[in-house]
Every structure is written in C-alpha cells, then in structure tokens.
Design an enzyme around this catalytic site. Structure first.
Site, PDB file in Angstrom:
ATOM      1  N   TYR A 186       0.843  -1.202   0.000  1.00 27.67           N
ATOM      2  CA  TYR A 186       0.000   0.000   0.000  1.00 27.67           C
ATOM      3  C   TYR A 186       0.878   1.252   0.000  1.00 27.67           C
ATOM      4  O   TYR A 186       0.659   2.172  -0.790  1.00 27.67           O
ATOM      5  CB  TYR A 186      -0.941  -0.014   1.215  1.00 27.67           C
ATOM      6  CG  TYR A 186      -1.797   1.221   1.317  1.00 27.67           C
ATOM      7  CD1 TYR A 186      -2.872   1.406   0.453  1.00 27.67           C
ATOM      8  CD2 TYR A 186      -1.521   2.210   2.259  1.00 27.67           C
ATOM      9  CE1 TYR A 186      -3.649   2.552   0.533  1.00 27.67           C
ATOM     10  CE2 TYR A 186      -2.291   3.351   2.339  1.00 27.67           C
ATOM     11  CZ  TYR A 186      -3.352   3.520   1.471  1.00 27.67           C
ATOM     12  OH  TYR A 186      -4.116   4.654   1.541  1.00 27.67           O
ATOM     13  N   GLU A 231     -11.139   5.005   4.537  1.00 32.46           N
ATOM     14  CA  GLU A 231     -10.731   6.026   5.514  1.00 32.46           C
ATOM     15  C   GLU A 231     -11.833   6.242   6.554  1.00 32.46           C
ATOM     16  O   GLU A 231     -11.555   6.397   7.742  1.00 32.46           O
ATOM     17  CB  GLU A 231     -10.375   7.341   4.821  1.00 32.46           C
ATOM     18  CG  GLU A 231      -9.111   7.285   3.988  1.00 32.46           C
ATOM     19  CD  GLU A 231      -7.834   7.012   4.758  1.00 32.46           C
ATOM     20  OE1 GLU A 231      -7.830   7.087   6.006  1.00 32.46           O
ATOM     21  OE2 GLU A 231      -6.812   6.720   4.115  1.00 32.46           O
ATOM     22  N   TRP A 245      -5.023   1.371  10.829  1.00 26.38           N
ATOM     23  CA  TRP A 245      -5.008   1.176   9.378  1.00 26.38           C
ATOM     24  C   TRP A 245      -4.729  -0.285   9.057  1.00 26.38           C
ATOM     25  O   TRP A 245      -5.226  -0.818   8.061  1.00 26.38           O
ATOM     26  CB  TRP A 245      -3.982   2.111   8.724  1.00 26.38           C
ATOM     27  CG  TRP A 245      -4.061   2.095   7.240  1.00 26.38           C
ATOM     28  CD1 TRP A 245      -3.078   1.717   6.373  1.00 26.38           C
ATOM     29  CD2 TRP A 245      -5.195   2.448   6.417  1.00 26.38           C
ATOM     30  NE1 TRP A 245      -3.528   1.811   5.072  1.00 26.38           N
ATOM     31  CE2 TRP A 245      -4.819   2.257   5.073  1.00 26.38           C
ATOM     32  CE3 TRP A 245      -6.479   2.895   6.695  1.00 26.38           C
ATOM     33  CZ2 TRP A 245      -5.688   2.510   4.015  1.00 26.38           C
ATOM     34  CZ3 TRP A 245      -7.345   3.148   5.629  1.00 26.38           C
ATOM     35  CH2 TRP A 245      -6.943   2.949   4.311  1.00 26.38           C
TER      36      TRP A 245
END
Length: 182
Positions: free
Chosen positions: A17, A39, A47
């Site tokens: 990522y 998000e 995350w």
C-alpha cells in the site's frame, strides 16, 4: 519522528500500500470511492485492521461500484451490518451508501468525482481546513482526520511521504494535484 515511510516498507500489510497506492494520484472513481470508504471505516481503528479487511470491503461493496452502492436499500444495509468481513458499524455503512449517492450527483454536475476534486483543488489549494469544511458540508462521516488522509492518499494534499522516501520521487513524476495546484 517515526512515520509511515519508516514502518511500512517491507511490512506484509503496509508495504505494498505504501509503495504503490498511498499518495499516488488517481482519477478512477471506484478507487477514489474505495479510499473514502476505507478512511471512514478506519476511524477509531488501526489502518492495519482496514488493510486486513480490505478484500472483504471490496466484495461487500461490489468492487466499489458507485451506482450499485448508491442504490443499496434496507436489505443491503442489513447484509453489510451482518458481514464479518467489514467493519459492522451502522453509521459507517450508512455513510458509505449516502456518499455513493453524493458521488453520483457530483458526476452528474461536474463530470466525475475526480473533476469535482480537481475543481475544489483550484480553490482550496493545499489548505486542509478548507477541504475539511467542504467535505463536512458535502459528505457524511468526514471529519478532519478522515478528510486529510483521504486527500493525502489520493494526491490532493501533501504529506503522504517524506521527501527522502523513494516513493516521493515516483509520485512527484506523476505530478499529483497538490504539486500542480490542479
């Protein structure tokens, strides 16, 4: 200060990522919608949790097809709230569906979600506070951190990578909106 550019490279979940998506500009509607939904769902969580559930989100939200998600009704909401592959939070699920409808409206009024973002970039430039105020008026469940991360992750605000990070140079070659002033 240790940042994402220090911990992500080589990490099983964060590495790819960090190296190929975070901060890279995209005009792909599904990718932009996915990033917004992820998000939103990260709020209050790590995350890493979101990255581990990403495949579940892709499946549950039909590859982030805006039109399909915007048309979700009560049965789809119930399905999502019962899906262990995603974050089962009613406010976040409802925000995803609502925001898909908003993106569809932005497509109708501006040509695309990306075009709307680009137009806003001309006015807000790199002022995060202006972006946050705009997102709060436009979308659901988009506060300071969610808006900032969404915009950094899609190339509309600086800060995704340190200048000394090798990925920063790759992104700079792509001339993200924050570097160009759109």
């Amino acid at each position: 200060m240790i940042g994402y550019c220090d911990i992500a490279p080589g990490c099983e979940w964060h590495g790819l990522y960090h190296d190929t998506e975070y901060g890279f500009p995209t005009d792909d509607e599904a990718a932009l919608f996915e990033r917004l939904v992820l998000e939103i769902n990260q709020a209050g969580l790590s995350w890493l949790t979101i990255l581990k559930k990403r495949a579940g989100f892709v499946a549950a939200f039909e590859r982030f097809d805006v039109d399909k998600v915007a048309n979700y009704g009560d049965c789809d909401r119930a399905r999502l709230l019962d899906d262990p592959g995603i974050i089962r939070n009613k406010l976040k699920v409802n925000a995803a569906i609502h925001n898909a409808g908003v993106i569809r409206e932005l497509r109708a009024s501006h040509g695309s979600f990306f075009d709307w973002l680009t137009e806003q970039q001309k006015h807000n430039r790199n002022n995060k506070d202006d972006w946050v105020n705009l997102f709060k008026k436009t979308f659901k469940f988009t506060g300071d951190e969610i808006t900032g991360e969404f915009l950094m992750s899609t190339g509309f605000l600086p800060g995704a990578h340190r200048e000394s990070c090798p990925v920063f140079a790759e992104i700079a070659k792509l001339e993200p909106p924050w570097m160009c002033g759109a």
